[in-house]
Design a protein around this motif. Sequence first.
Motif, PDB file in Angstrom:
ATOM      1  N   VAL A 213       0.891  -1.322  -0.160  1.00  0.00           N
ATOM      2  CA  VAL A 213      -0.062  -0.026  -0.092  1.00  0.00           C
ATOM      3  C   VAL A 213       1.035   1.196  -0.179  1.00  0.00           C
ATOM      4  CG1 VAL A 213      -1.887   1.314   1.281  1.00  0.00           C
ATOM      5  CG2 VAL A 213      -1.762  -1.420   1.141  1.00  0.00           C
ATOM      6  N   ALA A 214       0.539   2.245  -1.026  1.00  0.00           N
ATOM      7  CA  ALA A 214       1.254   3.554  -0.713  1.00  0.00           C
ATOM      8  C   ALA A 214       0.941   4.185   0.479  1.00  0.00           C
ATOM      9  CB  ALA A 214       0.781   4.339  -2.129  1.00  0.00           C
ATOM     10  N   ILE A 215       1.975   4.401   1.382  1.00  0.00           N
ATOM     11  CA  ILE A 215       1.812   5.186   2.526  1.00  0.00           C
ATOM     12  C   ILE A 215       2.263   6.622   2.497  1.00  0.00           C
ATOM     13  CG2 ILE A 215       1.935   5.001   4.969  1.00  0.00           C
ATOM     14  CD1 ILE A 215       0.032   3.264   4.107  1.00  0.00           C
ATOM     15  N   PRO A 216       1.676   7.669   2.783  1.00  0.00           N
ATOM     16  CA  PRO A 216       2.138   8.905   2.893  1.00  0.00           C
ATOM     17  C   PRO A 216       3.141   9.127   4.356  1.00  0.00           C
ATOM     18  CG  PRO A 216       0.116   9.315   3.424  1.00  0.00           C
ATOM     19  CD  PRO A 216       0.152   7.862   3.000  1.00  0.00           C
ATOM     20  N   THR A 217       4.360   9.720   4.255  1.00  0.00           N
ATOM     21  CA  THR A 217       5.151   9.886   5.102  1.00  0.00           C
ATOM     22  C   THR A 217       5.922  11.279   5.219  1.00  0.00           C
ATOM     23  OG1 THR A 217       6.856   8.796   6.719  1.00  0.00           O
ATOM     24  CG2 THR A 217       7.224   8.512   4.272  1.00  0.00           C
ATOM     25  N   LEU A 218       6.551  11.711   6.116  1.00  0.00           N
ATOM     26  CA  LEU A 218       7.455  12.737   6.071  1.00  0.00           C
ATOM     27  C   LEU A 218       8.407  12.872   4.970  1.00  0.00           C
ATOM     28  CD1 LEU A 218       8.506  13.241   9.854  1.00  0.00           C
ATOM     29  CD2 LEU A 218       6.589  14.418   8.540  1.00  0.00           C
ATOM     30  N   ALA A 219       8.625  14.059   4.356  1.00  0.00           N
ATOM     31  CA  ALA A 219       9.698  14.218   3.319  1.00  0.00           C
ATOM     32  C   ALA A 219      10.992  13.965   4.057  1.00  0.00           C
ATOM     33  CB  ALA A 219       9.664  15.733   2.793  1.00  0.00           C
ATOM     34  N   ARG A 220      11.910  13.737   3.232  1.00  0.00           N
ATOM     35  CA  ARG A 220      13.303  13.293   3.887  1.00  0.00           C
ATOM     36  C   ARG A 220      13.963  14.429   4.748  1.00  0.00           C
ATOM     37  NH1 ARG A 220      16.531   9.089   2.127  1.00  0.00           N
ATOM     38  NH2 ARG A 220      15.217   8.963   0.315  1.00  0.00           N
ATOM     39  N   ALA A 221      13.517  15.665   4.405  1.00  0.00           N
ATOM     40  CA  ALA A 221      14.281  16.866   5.207  1.00  0.00           C
ATOM     41  C   ALA A 221      13.503  16.722   6.632  1.00  0.00           C
ATOM     42  CB  ALA A 221      14.400  18.183   4.611  1.00  0.00           C
ATOM     43  N   ASP A 222      12.052  16.577   6.387  1.00  0.00           N
ATOM     44  CA  ASP A 222      11.258  16.848   7.559  1.00  0.00           C
ATOM     45  C   ASP A 222      11.701  15.666   8.579  1.00  0.00           C
ATOM     46  OD1 ASP A 222      10.258  19.203   6.825  1.00  0.00           O
ATOM     47  OD2 ASP A 222       8.686  18.227   5.773  1.00  0.00           O
ATOM     48  N   ALA A 223      11.897  14.478   8.068  1.00  0.00           N
ATOM     49  CA  ALA A 223      12.074  13.247   8.734  1.00  0.00           C
ATOM     50  C   ALA A 223      13.501  13.687   9.625  1.00  0.00           C
ATOM     51  CB  ALA A 223      12.209  12.096   7.937  1.00  0.00           C
ATOM     52  N   PHE A 224      14.533  13.937   8.781  1.00  0.00           N
ATOM     53  CA  PHE A 224      15.813  14.442   9.494  1.00  0.00           C
ATOM     54  C   PHE A 224      15.650  15.491  10.510  1.00  0.00           C
ATOM     55  CE2 PHE A 224      19.380  17.001   9.598  1.00  0.00           C
ATOM     56  CZ  PHE A 224      20.560  16.180   9.647  1.00  0.00           C
ATOM     57  N   ARG A 225      14.906  16.474  10.561  1.00  0.00           N
ATOM     58  CA  ARG A 225      14.785  17.242  11.540  1.00  0.00           C
ATOM     59  C   ARG A 225      14.025  16.820  12.720  1.00  0.00           C
ATOM     60  NH1 ARG A 225      16.798  22.438   9.913  1.00  0.00           N
ATOM     61  NH2 ARG A 225      17.427  22.467   7.881  1.00  0.00           N
TER      62      ARG A 225
END
Length: 371
Positions: A213-225
């Motif tokens: 299933v396609a699951i939305p998540t944080l963009a890479r930069a947001d996940a990093f911060r």
Amino acid sequence: MTGAALDLLCRLVRSALDAEEGRAVTPVGPVALGAVPLHDLVDGVRRHRVPELLAARSGQLGLPDEVVRVLDAMLAGARQRRLVHTLETVRAWQLLDTAGIDALVVKGIPLAVLTTGDADARGAGDVDLLVRPESAAAAHRLLTGAGWALHEQGRVEPGMWAWRHVQRWGHTLTYLGAGADVDLHWRLDAMPGAQPATGDLLARRTTVEVGGVAIPTLARADAFRHLAGHREGWTWLRTLVDLRRLARDPAVFAEPLSAPALTSLAAARATVGLPGTVPGPVRDALDRVPGAVLARARAGHELPVALFGGARAGREVRNGMATVRGPRDVQQLAMTLVLPAHAALPVRSATAWGGVPRAFALRTRRLVRGR
């Protein structure tokens, strides 16, 4: 765990990540492995949640068969939990999505896919959902209707004073489930200035595949911060592994980093290492992180999680002071000291007139008891 076991574990984790990045790795010799009791090393692997990483690179690390068998047994024992975690991640997100609630799944399996492309690379845990603040009440009703439940001593409901207090001054509620617990977030941090607004995070989302299933998540930069400034700090080496993996993308350094984020990166550099993509100015800033802070991080890594967790409240206050951006943040910091969000959870009053005195009384009692 002992200091020697932590040193060996950090060396193994650092080498495994070097191997991921295509660097040549010197196998760990029998002398180094023999200097640490196997049970101490295994306890460290379990405590810091890195069996998947070490098992995947066991050949390059030169781990003996005895250690490989233990790692394989740890993964086999967790296989059913990882499967359930996948199913519950999809179920929780689809529950909200079907009802028209815009939600992201943060950390967990989506983070594993985002950083490695492998859903099993990070191990199982809770399901973290992020929704807009105005959607929290509807998400609460959906989760509780589907079988997830708040702890019996904190079962707040929309309309109660405690719910309003937690919504204003907190950022998450934890729902216990038979398969996996769910952390419902309406902000990524209680301090408004510590992380971007939820609407901005939703707008910048990316998508990964979880259980087909396609699951939305944080963009890479947001996940990093988020991870760098996260209240869990350096509880687990796994969090620092995630930081190193995310730091491989130079784009995550496009915006200035907060003091807590720089401290987390310095802790990562001292334990699991950092990739060569970290910009020079950021490395210079890491050099200025006080040695005493890194010493505290190392001391925490040697403690069981239950003991290290006792320092979280103080760490949240220190991080809060470092992320103040305006009057709203000052108010948040003051409330964290006086009547934090969790202090309201046991209170059943419908109004502040009854709720505030009761919450203060309970908090005072806990402080007197040293809890």
